[in-house]
Design a protein around this motif. Structure first.
Motif, mmCIF file in Angstrom:
data_model
loop_
_atom_site.group_PDB
_atom_site.id
_atom_site.type_symbol
_atom_site.label_atom_id
_atom_site.label_comp_id
_atom_site.label_asym_id
_atom_site.label_seq_id
_atom_site.Cartn_x
_atom_site.Cartn_y
_atom_site.Cartn_z
ATOM 1 N N PRO A 7 0.847 -1.206 0.000
ATOM 2 C CA PRO A 7 0.000 0.000 0.000
ATOM 3 C C PRO A 7 0.876 1.248 0.000
ATOM 4 O O PRO A 7 1.885 1.296 0.689
ATOM 5 N N LYS B 250 0.872 5.629 0.012
ATOM 6 C CA LYS B 250 0.225 6.942 -0.018
ATOM 7 C C LYS B 250 1.312 8.013 0.064
ATOM 8 O O LYS B 250 1.923 8.189 1.118
ATOM 9 N N GLU C 294 4.404 8.307 -0.772
ATOM 10 C CA GLU C 294 5.745 7.994 -0.256
ATOM 11 C C GLU C 294 6.788 8.397 -1.294
ATOM 12 O O GLU C 294 6.479 8.572 -2.472
ATOM 13 N N VAL D 62 -1.082 -0.926 -4.411
ATOM 14 C CA VAL D 62 -2.342 -0.184 -4.357
ATOM 15 C C VAL D 62 -2.037 1.201 -3.795
ATOM 16 O O VAL D 62 -1.585 1.345 -2.669
ATOM 17 N N GLN E 145 -6.384 3.403 -5.705
ATOM 18 C CA GLN E 145 -7.519 3.113 -4.815
ATOM 19 C C GLN E 145 -8.783 3.857 -5.241
ATOM 20 O O GLN E 145 -9.892 3.413 -4.980
ATOM 21 N N GLY F 49 -7.680 5.213 3.246
ATOM 22 C CA GLY F 49 -7.239 4.380 4.361
ATOM 23 C C GLY F 49 -6.429 3.192 3.891
ATOM 24 O O GLY F 49 -6.661 2.651 2.800
ATOM 25 N N LYS F 50 -5.471 2.835 4.746
ATOM 26 C CA LYS F 50 -4.612 1.689 4.426
ATOM 27 C C LYS F 50 -5.462 0.415 4.385
ATOM 28 O O LYS F 50 -5.321 -0.418 3.491
ATOM 29 N N ASP G 129 4.608 -2.656 4.015
ATOM 30 C CA ASP G 129 4.496 -1.191 3.916
ATOM 31 C C ASP G 129 5.533 -0.646 2.934
ATOM 32 O O ASP G 129 6.644 -1.178 2.841
ATOM 33 N N SER G 130 5.151 0.429 2.267
ATOM 34 C CA SER G 130 6.037 0.960 1.214
ATOM 35 C C SER G 130 7.075 1.938 1.747
ATOM 36 O O SER G 130 7.868 2.478 0.988
ATOM 37 N N ASP G 131 7.052 2.199 3.060
ATOM 38 C CA ASP G 131 7.983 3.209 3.596
ATOM 39 C C ASP G 131 9.131 2.562 4.371
ATOM 40 O O ASP G 131 9.658 3.148 5.312
ATOM 41 N N ASN H 39 -0.143 -5.027 16.485
ATOM 42 C CA ASN H 39 -0.249 -3.998 15.438
ATOM 43 C C ASN H 39 0.490 -4.362 14.148
ATOM 44 O O ASN H 39 0.669 -3.494 13.293
ATOM 45 N N TYR I 292 -6.004 2.069 10.737
ATOM 46 C CA TYR I 292 -4.911 1.324 11.361
ATOM 47 C C TYR I 292 -5.406 0.328 12.410
ATOM 48 O O TYR I 292 -4.608 -0.268 13.119
ATOM 49 N N GLU J 264 -5.119 -4.333 11.812
ATOM 50 C CA GLU J 264 -4.262 -5.431 12.288
ATOM 51 C C GLU J 264 -4.693 -5.974 13.658
ATOM 52 O O GLU J 264 -4.837 -7.180 13.804
ATOM 53 N N HIS K 223 11.507 2.656 9.312
ATOM 54 C CA HIS K 223 10.555 3.220 8.357
ATOM 55 C C HIS K 223 10.392 4.713 8.586
ATOM 56 O O HIS K 223 10.964 5.268 9.523
ATOM 57 N N LYS L 257 6.305 9.269 11.322
ATOM 58 C CA LYS L 257 5.206 10.176 10.966
ATOM 59 C C LYS L 257 4.656 10.973 12.146
ATOM 60 O O LYS L 257 3.582 11.545 12.074
ATOM 61 N N HIS M 83 0.279 10.899 14.947
ATOM 62 C CA HIS M 83 -0.007 9.735 14.109
ATOM 63 C C HIS M 83 -0.012 8.462 14.976
ATOM 64 O O HIS M 83 -0.924 7.633 14.879
HETATM 65 N N1 GDD Z 1 -3.185 2.412 -0.441
HETATM 66 C C1 GDD Z 1 -3.065 3.144 0.655
HETATM 67 N N2 GDD Z 1 -4.105 3.932 1.028
HETATM 68 N N3 GDD Z 1 -1.934 3.102 1.371
HETATM 69 C C2 GDD Z 1 -1.838 3.872 2.480
HETATM 70 C C3 GDD Z 1 -2.886 4.709 2.903
HETATM 71 C C4 GDD Z 1 -4.082 4.764 2.110
HETATM 72 O O1 GDD Z 1 -5.027 5.496 2.360
HETATM 73 N N4 GDD Z 1 -2.476 5.344 4.043
HETATM 74 C C5 GDD Z 1 -1.231 4.883 4.300
HETATM 75 N N5 GDD Z 1 -0.837 4.016 3.357
HETATM 76 C C6 GDD Z 1 0.429 3.287 3.243
HETATM 77 C C7 GDD Z 1 1.661 4.118 3.551
HETATM 78 O O2 GDD Z 1 2.159 4.759 2.393
HETATM 79 C C8 GDD Z 1 2.616 3.063 4.078
HETATM 80 O O3 GDD Z 1 3.265 2.378 3.066
HETATM 81 C C9 GDD Z 1 1.710 2.072 4.769
HETATM 82 O O4 GDD Z 1 0.402 2.278 4.243
HETATM 83 C C10 GDD Z 1 1.702 2.249 6.281
HETATM 84 O O5 GDD Z 1 1.210 3.529 6.564
HETATM 85 P P1 GDD Z 1 1.948 4.492 7.615
HETATM 86 O O6 GDD Z 1 1.093 5.685 7.784
HETATM 87 O O7 GDD Z 1 3.353 4.681 7.219
HETATM 88 O O8 GDD Z 1 1.864 3.625 8.924
HETATM 89 P P2 GDD Z 1 2.951 3.481 10.074
HETATM 90 O O9 GDD Z 1 4.271 3.181 9.471
HETATM 91 O O10 GDD Z 1 2.859 4.584 11.005
HETATM 92 O O11 GDD Z 1 2.395 2.160 10.786
HETATM 93 C C11 GDD Z 1 2.623 0.907 10.268
HETATM 94 O O12 GDD Z 1 3.075 0.048 11.271
HETATM 95 C C12 GDD Z 1 2.115 -0.156 12.329
HETATM 96 C C13 GDD Z 1 2.766 -1.047 13.369
HETATM 97 O O13 GDD Z 1 3.680 -0.318 14.080
HETATM 98 C C14 GDD Z 1 1.297 0.405 9.649
HETATM 99 O O14 GDD Z 1 1.529 -0.791 8.934
HETATM 100 C C15 GDD Z 1 0.254 0.131 10.707
HETATM 101 O O15 GDD Z 1 -0.901 -0.458 10.103
HETATM 102 C C16 GDD Z 1 0.860 -0.777 11.770
HETATM 103 O O16 GDD Z 1 -0.095 -0.987 12.791
#
Ligand code: GDD
Length: 436
Positions: free
Chosen positions: A65, A67, A69, A90, A124, A151-152, A175-177, A255, A275, A278, A319, A322, A326
């Motif tokens: 996923p 957004k 990045e 996506v 999306q 939303g993810k 995750d893409s980041d 998570n 979020y 999970e 990663h 944010k 967040h």
């Molecule tokens: N397609 C899509 N749509 N992707 C999204 C969206 C959306 O609306 N919002 C965020 N993403 C993508 C981001 O670009 C990233 O690759 C990934 O989803 C995770 O989003 P982040 O916003 O970077 O989350 P995080 O890194 O703070 O949290 C991650 O780790 C947590 C555990 O510590 C996520 O994977 C969380 O779901 C997880 O609980």
């Protein structure tokens, strides 16, 4: 890969939570002549050959996923995904002003030509995908504008339908980041190792990060858990204890953004938004298969049970950061999905509120507001109708041509959550999608 078998297992109705497994060797070589699985049944440390991991990966879609990045980050992530997986990207990146999605798509397709990876990119908010959801009877993820919501979780749900239509048996999320392509590679290897261990077709593998590096007073500090996870894990474990009467710390991946599922499980569970997706996996599997409340379930799932594997990765997880707000909102969403479950006892609800108030996530007297949405299981999706809408899209070459194996049983799915959640909302009958 050389990996220990889980030391502990907690059983809960039809659900098995395996304790965290440690990886001893990331690459343990090719297949030996003698029978690998017969040999490994007797050992506490199992060797899984490269070929066995590849076999799982040939049947796996890895969803990324995105957004907004950085392209460089995404490029690294793609380079880490093992070659034999189908990659589904996506994106929910911006299209107005500078069209970030167009830039992403061009860059990713360019990479695809060099790597010869099976890979496709969707947006999306593509109206075609929204129409496919609508025609297929799954308008639950559509917003007021008729498009898939932000939303993810929503992106993940959409890509699960696509992966299913591509005939994949497993689906993994990355995750893409992520800054370390090596970590990405390792996670997918571990997903595959988990499925190799699984006795049930209804299984999930979740990554427990070995560490999350941060700079503290100009030194690198390798924190064991993320800030939200600690609290989510505690409440999920307290939920288990409240029913068994025994304290437990079995859940360490509440998570886990990095996780994978067998398609059968992915199609037969409900989802929640943002979020909370999970932690809600744990909650919903307990609701559906935990035997706490009456809930219909597919026979196949009850025979061998539902297995959760938690595998501790070796690479540090680094990663994009944010910010505090967040993390707070992520933590709040995680707690909300536990709080609002019909299986959450009153004392645990109070504990959750107290925890959120103590951490300043909720104000001192603030109540739990309802911010997350729930989506029914993908058994609701008429896969044929969905495919019909997208069959002329550029990525249609990846779609499975023959859907004979799929029965669409337009059933009542999952638990209904109203403003006041009680077990009275549980449906009395349900149908499940069987995938051959
Ligand atoms: N397609 C899509 N749509 N992707 C999204 C969206 C959306 O609306 N919002 C965020 N993403 C993508 C981001 O670009 C990233 O690759 C990934 O989803 C995770 O989003 P982040 O916003 O970077 O989350 P995080 O890194 O703070 O949290 C991650 O780790 C947590 C555990 O510590 C996520 O994977 C969380 O779901 C997880 O609980």
């Amino acid at each position: 890969m050389r990996i220990e078998i889980p030391r502990e297992v907690e059983r809960f109705g039809h659900v098995m939570f395996h304790d965290v497994q440690k990886v001893y060797e990331l690459d343990a070589g090719l297949k030996h002549k003698r029978n690998e699985s017969k040999d490994s049944d007797r050992r506490v440390i199992r060797r899984i050959s490269y070929e066995s991991l590849q076999h799982v990966q040939e049947q796996m879609a890895v969803v990324v996923p995105i957004k907004d990045e950085k392209i460089k980050l995404i490029e690294g992530v793609l380079s880490g995904i093992p070659h034999h997986c189908l990659v589904i990207i996506v994106s929910n990146s911006k299209r107005e002003g500078i069209d970030r999605y167009k830039i992403e798509k061009e860059a990713l397709e360019h990479i695809g030509r060099f790597t010869k990876k099976d890979m496709f990119v969707v947006h999306q908010k593509d109206p075609k995908l929204a129409k496919a959801c609508k025609d297929a009877g799954y308008d639950h993820i559509l917003g007021d504008d008729g498009l898939v919501r932000n939303g993810k979780a929503e992106g993940m749900i959409l890509s699960t339908i696509l992966a299913n239509l591509c005939g994949k048996k497993y689906i993994g999320f990355i995750d893409s980041d992520n800054y370390f392509p090596g970590a990405v590679h390792e996670y997918v290897q571990e997903y595959s190792a988990g499925f190799r261990h699984a006795k049930s077709d209804f299984s999930m593998v979740r990554i427990a990060w070995h560490s999350k590096p941060k700079i503290v007073e100009s030194h690198l500090f390798f924190a064991k858990r993320g800030r939200a996870s600690e609290h989510t894990n505690k409440m999920l474990n307290n939920l288990l204890s409240s029913y068994t009467g025994y304290g437990t710390e079995i859940i360490k991946t509440g998570n886990a953004g990095e996780h994978a599922m067998s398609m059968k499980l992915a199609l037969n569970i409900d989802y929640s938004s943002g979020y909370s997706i999970e932690p809600f996996h744990y909650i919903n599997v307990l609701e559906r298969f935990g035997g706490i409340v009456e809930s219909p379930m597919p026979e196949a799932a009850t025979k061998k049970g539902i297995e959760f594997f938690q595998i501790e990765s070796r690479n540090p997880h680094l990663h994009e950061v944010k910010g505090e707000e967040h993390v707070k909102s992520m933590s709040r969403e995680a707690m909300e999905c536990i709080y609002r479950s019909p299986i959450c006892p009153e004392e645990l609800k109070q504990e959750i509120l107290e925890d959120l108030r103590n951490r300043g996530v909720l104000k001192k007297t603030e109540k739990m507001s309802e911010t997350i949405r729930y989506y029914p299981a993908l058994t609701k999706v008429d896969m044929r109708k969905f495919r019909k809408v997208i069959e002329n899209e550029p990525y249609a070459e990846y779609l499975q041509l023959d859907l004979k194996g799929y029965k669409h049983l337009n059933g009542v799915n999952g638990l209904m959550r109203e403003k006041v959640v009680t077990t009275d909302h549980l449906p009395k009958g349900d149908n499940f999608l069987e995938v051959k």
